[in-house]
Design an enzyme around this catalytic site. Sequence first.
Site, PDB file in Angstrom:
ATOM      1  N   HIS A 313      12.744   3.004  -2.074  1.00 33.97           N
ATOM      2  CA  HIS A 313      12.367   4.526  -1.982  1.00 33.97           C
ATOM      3  C   HIS A 313      10.899   4.453  -1.276  1.00 33.97           C
ATOM      4  O   HIS A 313      10.027   3.704  -1.697  1.00 33.97           O
ATOM      5  CB  HIS A 313      12.196   4.859  -3.389  1.00 33.97           C
ATOM      6  CG  HIS A 313      12.538   6.372  -3.578  1.00 33.97           C
ATOM      7  ND1 HIS A 313      11.261   7.240  -3.578  1.00 33.97           N
ATOM      8  CD2 HIS A 313      13.302   7.230  -3.560  1.00 33.97           C
ATOM      9  CE1 HIS A 313      11.495   8.521  -3.541  1.00 33.97           C
ATOM     10  NE2 HIS A 313      12.714   8.570  -3.744  1.00 33.97           N
ATOM     11  N   ASP A 371      20.480   7.186  -5.644  1.00 36.69           N
ATOM     12  CA  ASP A 371      21.614   7.506  -4.636  1.00 36.69           C
ATOM     13  C   ASP A 371      22.639   6.498  -4.771  1.00 36.69           C
ATOM     14  O   ASP A 371      23.852   6.743  -4.493  1.00 36.69           O
ATOM     15  CB  ASP A 371      21.092   7.492  -3.195  1.00 36.69           C
ATOM     16  CG  ASP A 371      19.996   8.585  -3.085  1.00 36.69           C
ATOM     17  OD1 ASP A 371      20.453   9.647  -3.300  1.00 36.69           O
ATOM     18  OD2 ASP A 371      18.999   8.408  -2.447  1.00 36.69           O
TER      19      ASP A 371
END
Length: 436
Positions: A313, A371
């Site tokens: 991320h 996700d």
Amino acid sequence: MKLADNKATLSFSNGSPSVDLPVYHGNVGPDVVDIRKLYAQTGMFTYDPGFLSTASCQSAITYIDGDKGELLYRGYPIEQLATNCDFMETCHLLLYGNLPNAAGKTEFTKRVTQHTMVNEQMQFFLRGFRRDAHPMAIMTGLVGALSAFYHDSTDITNPEHRDISAIRLIAKMPTLVAMAYKYTVGQPYMYPKNELSYAGNFLHMMFATPCEPYVVNPVIERAMDRIFTLHADHEQNASTSTVRLCGSSGTNPFAAIAAGVACLWGPAHGGANEACLNMLEDIQRMGGISKVGEFMEKVKDKNSGVKLMGFGHRVYKNYDPRAKLMQETCKEVLGALGLENDPLFKLAMALEKIALEDDYFVQRKLYPNVDFYSGIVQRAIGIPVPLFTAIFALARTVGWIAQLNEMIGDPEYKIGRPRQLFTGSERRDVQPISQR
């Protein structure tokens, strides 16, 4: 923010006089150097592609500590909110700064529920799209079109207009997403049902038909609500910054949110869970779990062009706190639907195991992000892959509105106008066409 005791001094090696810059403290997180007067004092800009070291605003809504893997909405840890509160409470918190009591929650939920229907002409608007259009293409148009139907709440400088447009957007986004889905599969639209919860109503509009009753599965309902909560806001990400920049021009709230929807569509942002599931399905076609090791070796090879989606991320350098919560929800949903042996889930677990143990991924802190699991959950629920990003937009709408309202209420806000480092041609004169 408050002025720090110290200041930053910018000095130059060419003998130009040094410049003192104020330093401000936030309540938590890094201090910031105030460079607003830098150009006036030195004739220079700062250069920060991607805004990796730039605070574009001051905000009291969401705080992320990427090193600790911490996400706070108005000071409350996401783990507590996702466990102890529902999405309506989270919306109230983000919009108004506090968690509602029982009476406040009832009143807020009632306001949202009363605005879930959309103008009937929106159905005719949909007919202009091809049936195979991507849902995000449809959503970009539908959200922007709201400003053509709700003229009484388009003045972004009017607090009452901003409040009613916020409620309308939160209420109508599930209806629009469900309509986009029904249109692409050729099924009749289902109207909202006021007796259902926010998540339950969305599931009903998505999967019910006029042929027979549809009963919302409470496990799926909780999972959907948690997906909404985990995606409700995430500080100054690309789409939120887009909403703020768009809104800074004074455009109406619906147009600003439509800009956020368009930005979210990108595969590096809201489309990441769609890309993640596509990756898992590609591995499955290659041979499934037996090919995981081979796939991960390709990921390590920079020349292979193979990317590991759903890991790492931009901000989190630790385990994404939302991923842990989504992993729990993933197991609950697969269990409730009898899909514990789902091949894609087993494949995902094999990928996760390698990523958490292999030095290559550990050293680079490529932990699973939200996700990674949310795509598997939505697939199990029956949501088609192209609709994943539209559901992300549905959830993030409340964060966008909260950030937009905060910006408009900030006395220091100005229309956004980034500067540049120009690398093109210097001034030159146009020659007659015969001499070029």
